[in-house]
Structures are given as structure tokens and as C-alpha cells.
Write an enzyme that holds these catalytic residues in place. Sequence first.
Site, PDB file in Angstrom:
ATOM      1  N   HIS A 447      46.224  25.202  55.874  1.00  0.00           N
ATOM      2  CA  HIS A 447      47.134  25.255  57.016  1.00  0.00           C
ATOM      3  C   HIS A 447      46.400  24.942  58.316  1.00  0.00           C
ATOM      4  CE1 HIS A 447      49.994  27.932  54.533  1.00  0.00           C
ATOM      5  NE2 HIS A 447      50.408  26.697  54.534  1.00  0.00           N
ATOM      6  N   ARG A 545      57.453  11.718  55.441  1.00  0.00           N
ATOM      7  CA  ARG A 545      57.127  12.607  54.328  1.00  0.00           C
ATOM      8  C   ARG A 545      58.331  13.515  54.054  1.00  0.00           C
ATOM      9  NH1 ARG A 545      52.750  13.294  58.016  1.00  0.00           N
ATOM     10  NH2 ARG A 545      50.805  12.261  57.371  1.00  0.00           N
ATOM     11  N   ARG A 581      59.300   7.934  52.182  1.00  0.00           N
ATOM     12  CA  ARG A 581      58.647   8.188  50.894  1.00  0.00           C
ATOM     13  C   ARG A 581      59.462   9.223  50.127  1.00  0.00           C
ATOM     14  NH1 ARG A 581      52.660  10.474  51.037  1.00  0.00           N
ATOM     15  NH2 ARG A 581      53.708  12.382  51.688  1.00  0.00           N
ATOM     16  N   GLU A 670      47.968   4.396  45.493  1.00  0.00           N
ATOM     17  CA  GLU A 670      47.097   5.552  45.707  1.00  0.00           C
ATOM     18  C   GLU A 670      46.080   5.730  44.592  1.00  0.00           C
ATOM     19  OE1 GLU A 670      49.701   8.935  47.618  1.00  0.00           O
ATOM     20  OE2 GLU A 670      50.903   7.805  46.180  1.00  0.00           O
ATOM     21  N   ASN A 693      44.064   8.336  51.689  1.00  0.00           N
ATOM     22  CA  ASN A 693      43.491   9.648  51.377  1.00  0.00           C
ATOM     23  C   ASN A 693      43.356   9.813  49.865  1.00  0.00           C
ATOM     24  OD1 ASN A 693      43.902   9.870  54.096  1.00  0.00           O
ATOM     25  ND2 ASN A 693      45.405  11.504  53.974  1.00  0.00           N
ATOM     26  N   ASP A 694      44.444   9.565  49.143  1.00  0.00           N
ATOM     27  CA  ASP A 694      44.404   9.700  47.689  1.00  0.00           C
ATOM     28  C   ASP A 694      43.631   8.563  47.034  1.00  0.00           C
ATOM     29  OD1 ASP A 694      45.580  12.117  46.827  1.00  0.00           O
ATOM     30  OD2 ASP A 694      47.552  11.388  47.384  1.00  0.00           O
ATOM     31  N   CYS A 741      49.166   3.883  55.301  1.00  0.00           N
ATOM     32  CA  CYS A 741      49.735   5.076  55.930  1.00  0.00           C
ATOM     33  C   CYS A 741      48.838   6.300  55.756  1.00  0.00           C
ATOM     34  CB  CYS A 741      51.134   5.375  55.375  1.00  0.00           C
ATOM     35  SG  CYS A 741      51.171   5.657  53.599  1.00  0.00           S
TER      36      CYS A 741
END
Length: 815
Positions: A447, A545, A581, A670, A693-694, A741
Site C-alpha cells: 500500500h 485498470r 484493460r 507481459e 513491469n510484468d 503502459c
Amino acid sequence: MASVGLVVVSHSRRLAEAAVELALQMVHGEQPPIRIAAGMPDGGLGTDAMEVMAAIQEVSAGAGVVVLVDLGSAVMSAEMACEFLDDEAADVRILAAPFVEGLLAAAVLAAGGATLDEVAREATAALSPKIQALPGGDEEPEPAPQAPADDWGAEAADEASLPNKMGLHARPASLFASTAASFDAEVRVLHERGTVAARSPLALATLAAKYGETLRVEARGPEASEAVAALLEMVRDGFGEAGPEEPVQQQEPAASPSNAAASRSPLGVSPGRVVGPSRRMLPALAEEPPSRQVPRDGVAQECERLEQAVAAVVAEYRRRSSTAQDEAAEILSATAGLAEDATLLAAARRRVEEERLGAPNAFWQAADEVAATMRAAGGLLAERATDITDIRDRVVSHLLGVPMPGIPDPGHPFILVARDLAPSDTSALDPATCLGIVTVEGGPTSHTAILARSMGIPAVAGVVDALDIADDTRVLIDGGSGQVIISPADDELDGARTKPAELVPLAEPGRTSDGFEVPLLANVGSGKDARGAALAAAEGIGLFRTEFAFLDRADEPGVEEQVAQYRAVLNAFPGRRVVIRTLDAGSDKPMPFLTIPGEPNPALGIRGYRTAVDNPEVLARQLAAIVRASEDSEADVWVMAPMISTVDEAAAFARLAREAGVRKVGVMVETPSAALQTADLLEHVDFVSVGTNDLTQYTMAADRQATSLGELQDPWQPGVLRLLREVGRAATEAGKSAGICGEAASDPLLASVLVGLGITSLSMGPRALHSVGATLAAASLEQCRRAADAACAAPTAAAAKQAVADVLGGGRAAA
């Protein structure tokens, strides 16, 4: 020799799996036969007698079976299961043992070859050592297993002091117990706080033996001498753990005037480079308050006091949620839900009613038990343990009438230093005064990271000795690279802000210096985010998202609710591209109604589009909601599916989306598989978008949540860049769009490389739009292509950055 079998019966499959994982971590050597019979087939709460019976039969090997249960009706299911068994079936014991402690004790004893009677007795008495270790009380608890103090008849004895930094905590205690059980001898341990049986890991752990304190080991029986020698050797070796006298590796002051904070692979989790005076988080309650017993006639009043404190804390979370923004509001609302969870409150009430503990101690212990189970489960669930600890501290502070832990307010901009931040802490941050965040714990999906990115506050996690940084020390942090420098020299301050960043709108549409257009889009998670992106002059939305509407919910939002959420985003960008997405559930975003709990490696499991295989109706309803929202909008709506690995998946999604009425269909790249097959994917879809990122995570086999692997999580890694080159090449040849993205699009220097690789649009957080646009405008398309070639030819990430800086005239690349 057969081992006693164990069956774990719980209403919650997740709870049972976490408890078993914790117990087995304490087992050294061969694991005992253990099975879980928990939850209902549809994923709901409950127990099934037939499942319990099958589990008993599976673990029965002739030594007997111990059944551990959580709630009353679990006992009924276990008893019914035993009635179904044949008369000649195994000796089965259903225990009234504490669920977690009893399972831990039973697992260690069963693995050590103990008999059914020994396992049952130890599990049933497992709570006694913890109760005995607590001060106060006018009733004598059942003592922990221990030998008589006098005339015990020891045949061998020796002693040693503990070199362990953390003392005799659960792991070394379980190793000690399992080793003691391997000898034909009766062994006991003497310590200043008591004498306990060496085969009881919980009794050993609750001695609370600290570093430097002496343990005396005595034994009697055929292998007494061997047992004492082996156990004391283990103690003197520190059970393989490092002691506090071990020096911390630090840079010598003479080597650099700006010693980097001693940290093992810190990880940048929110980009930005800032410098300012440090200020440590106001400490939470350091330890459980002194215990007190409640008079019998005061139990009801104490329970009422407990409920009022919990209600007050829940109300405060709700209040903060109502004034927070987007992700902060969602996370605070979820934490309020955790705080008012009936299970947590019931566990605390039980301690008041049955043990007559005061409300502060009852809630502290109940919350700690839940947090320990979550940490043992690992992954995202472990990160949520911080939320439980925050709830605990706030409820106990309310009960004690002491100030709540929280964010410091020095009256000037500062760098916040903390072990970790709970959502209530992070949401209370003011971006106008908090320059940056440094934490010991946390990861990219914690978080802290999510909220810091949403507020544009640079953050670095995994700085193991961050709390050693004294207040008002000048600290430089780079939330992109993970760099933390204490007392930086003047020549290390390049690009570092000393004031909070202002949101600077994109000056003009994205394009290179020779006019090649590169739309600069924004990543959003809600209508509020979209309105903020519009204020930042984003040219559209490159990633919406949609899962933020689904998170922290027990059930799926209805179609009408989804339509309203999607419409709020679309209406912020009339006439502009909005890429939606579909639901990216799984991995770090579990959803009770969709994903599989307890996957051993959820990042490689059922996530993204894969969830539609077993739950096609969820995707169908989402596509219907998207189409309905787009019909009332002027936005140019594109829809893409996450976590596509094969051409068949891309083709199947394209068919479903077009049948639902979607006009522009795409997929996310990804995985290395998708990157290498981009040309084949584009035969079925209209566009691709790369989640860097992935893609980086899977290419480098480096978990996005691992704070120790920051170097491998860098999209500048040559392996990642070469895969991106394949994506760009395939899209160029097909004449179709290929966007980015992921976080890579937010890096101005890397953005030029991506354009040179054939990427046609970039989507990022709104605060990065201006700097990326300015960098692109300073380079021609040919320069971008030469920069891309240089980056892909480099052998390392650092060399790639430097090569690009040289091509673009940037001089020394930023660290």
C-alpha cells in the site's frame, strides 16, 4: 516407522493453508503426513464431514491421527467423519487444542516420531506456555511441559549462552525440539524463567530466552550424552543464524563523502529524485501493555469497552476514507472492513471472557495471531499484515488513552523514514510537505508503494537499516533506481528536488523534434484519476485498470455498477483514445469470487485472462458493461486483455470481445512468449500494449515484490529491451499500434529508446507527462532509433543507460 497423521479442519481454506504453512516451516527434516479439510467446494466458509473422512483415511499410516479444528461446527463435522469410518480404522483424536499453536506443536512432535498420546498431549497443552509467559492473573494456568526441579536424575548436562540476535524464537526452538526428539533420551532445558521439556517447541519459545542468556540442557536415558552434546553445539552455533556481534557491511567513510545507506538491494517503488532532511515516523506501541486481569463481575463491561474502541477506530478509518482520494480511499475502506471483521473482534472477546484479560491485551494478542498467520502465508497476504498491526495499535491506543502513532509534522518539507506505513498513515501524508519515503519493509505492490505513486511521492523500500538514519539528516533518494544517499555531496545532487513536485501539464502533444507523433497517455484507475489526467493535459488514457472497481470485495460488481464506473472515465476524454484493460485479477490482486486462494506461486498462476477459463461469465458481463458505457460516450474506446501468453488466447479473446460489440480489440504483452509471438498475435487483434513491469518480472525471473532484486527488475536490462525490439518490429511490419503502459514509459530517457524500438504510444502516471514530452521533443526519430540500437547492444542495464545518454547528448547517465 509410521508417523502420526494430522488433519486440519477449518471453516476457511485460506486460514487452514496459512496455519499449515506456518507449522511446516517449524518442521526440520521429513514432514509428517498432513491434510487440509476446509471450506466449501464453492469457496465459501464451512466444513464437510465427507472431506474430513477422506483426509483422515489419506494420512492414516498406523500410528494414529490427530484432528485439529477451529470452530464448534468443525467439531461436529469431525465427529461425523469418525462415525463414517470403519470400526478397524485408525485411532483418531479430535483435539480441543488451540488451532494455530496446537497445529504447530503437533507437526513438530509428529515429524520427530512421537506417539499419538505424546502428540495429542503436546498439542492440547500448546497454549499453556504462552499463558504462563504472560504476567498477572489470579488463576494458575496449566503449566508448560516440564520436569521436576529436584532429583531429576540427569545423566548428562552442560550449558551455553545464546548468541542469536533474536534469542530463542520460534524457528530455533522448533529446530531444537525436533533434534531433541531424535535421541533416545528425555531432555529438559533450564533457564532463569523456568524449566521445560526440550521436545516442546512452544514451551521453549515462550521461555523468551534472549541474546546472551544461559540455557542449561540436561538429559537422561541411553543417549543422554549424545543429546546434550548435539543440542549445545546447535546453541553455540546460533542455530545457523547471525548474532548481533556480526559487523554490518557499510562503506568506509573515507571512500566517499556521501555514504550510501547500508542497505541490501533497496528497491525504488515510486519514481522521483529528491533531497531533504529526514524525519522518522512517530513510533507505534513498542510492545504489548502490561497485562491485567478483569474481575469476574467486570467482564461484560470490559467487552463493551473493547467493542466501543473497535467501533471508534473503524469510524476513523471511514472518516479518512471519505476525504481521501482514489486508491487511498479504497485502501482505507478495505482496512476499515478488516477492523470490523467479526472474527477478529470475537477472538479478542473470547480472551476477555475466558481468560479475563483486559481489553488492550485481549485485542493485542488476537490481532498478533492474525498478523502472524498472514505473514506466514507470504505474498500479498503478508503485506496486509501491516494493516492488522495498524488496527491493533489504534484500538489499543484508544483503550489506553494514549496518542495514536502517526506522521510527523516538522513544519517544513521532509523525507519520511519508517519501518513500513499502514494505509491510514500513507493516506495522511501531505504531498506538499512529504518529499519522499524510505522504508525498511514493503514492496512494489504494498500500500505504501501504491499510494506514494498515486500522490507523486518518490519512495524506496527495502532499506534494511533505514531506522538508523537520525532525524534532520540530509538524505537523497531516487525512487526510480532505489538509490539512498546519506549526507550527499554537492556533485550528487543533480536532478534532485528540494521542494514537493507540482503537477505540470503536458506543454504540447507528444512528438519528436522532427514531428513524429507519439501520443502521451495516462494510466488511471477511476473517474477521479481520469479527471486528474485531463488536467495534466494527457492525450488520452492508455491504461484504465478496471480491477480497482473489483478489489477488496467479496462479490463481483453488477453490470450497472460497472457501467457507471467506466462511463466516469470515458466522459473525461471525449473524442480521445481510452484503452480499457479487462479484469487483471490474481497474483497481487486476489479476488475471492474469481481467483484461487493459496496458489503456491500466484504470479505464475491463474491471473489476468486466465481467470476467464473457469469463469467466462465474469468476462462476458464486463465486456457487456464496457460496450454499454461506450455507447453513451464520445470517447474512442479500445479494449485489451491482460496476461496473454499464446496465440490461441489472443484469438479467443478477440472473438469474445467482437461478439460483445467491441470495435477496437487488443491484448497485453507481459510474457516473453507474447513478445516473441507479437506478429502472430497481431493477426487476430488490432493493437498490443506492453506491461513492462510484468514483462521485466518474467524475463528476469525476478518477483516484482522482492525488495532484494531491484537490479533485476530494471526495464533497462538488455534482455527486456531486446524483447521490446521484437514487439516494435512486429507492430511496424503489421502497420498496427504498439503501446507501453508500464513504469518504463515514465522514464524520459527510456521513452526515447522505446520510440526508437517502434513503440507508437506511451502511457504513464500524469506527473510524468511533462518531462517525457520535453525529452522526446529534444530528439529526432533517427536519434531515437540510434539510441535504441545502442541500448540493445549494451551488455548491462547500466551500460545501456550510458550508451543512450551518449547518443542523445545527455552526458553521464543517472544512476
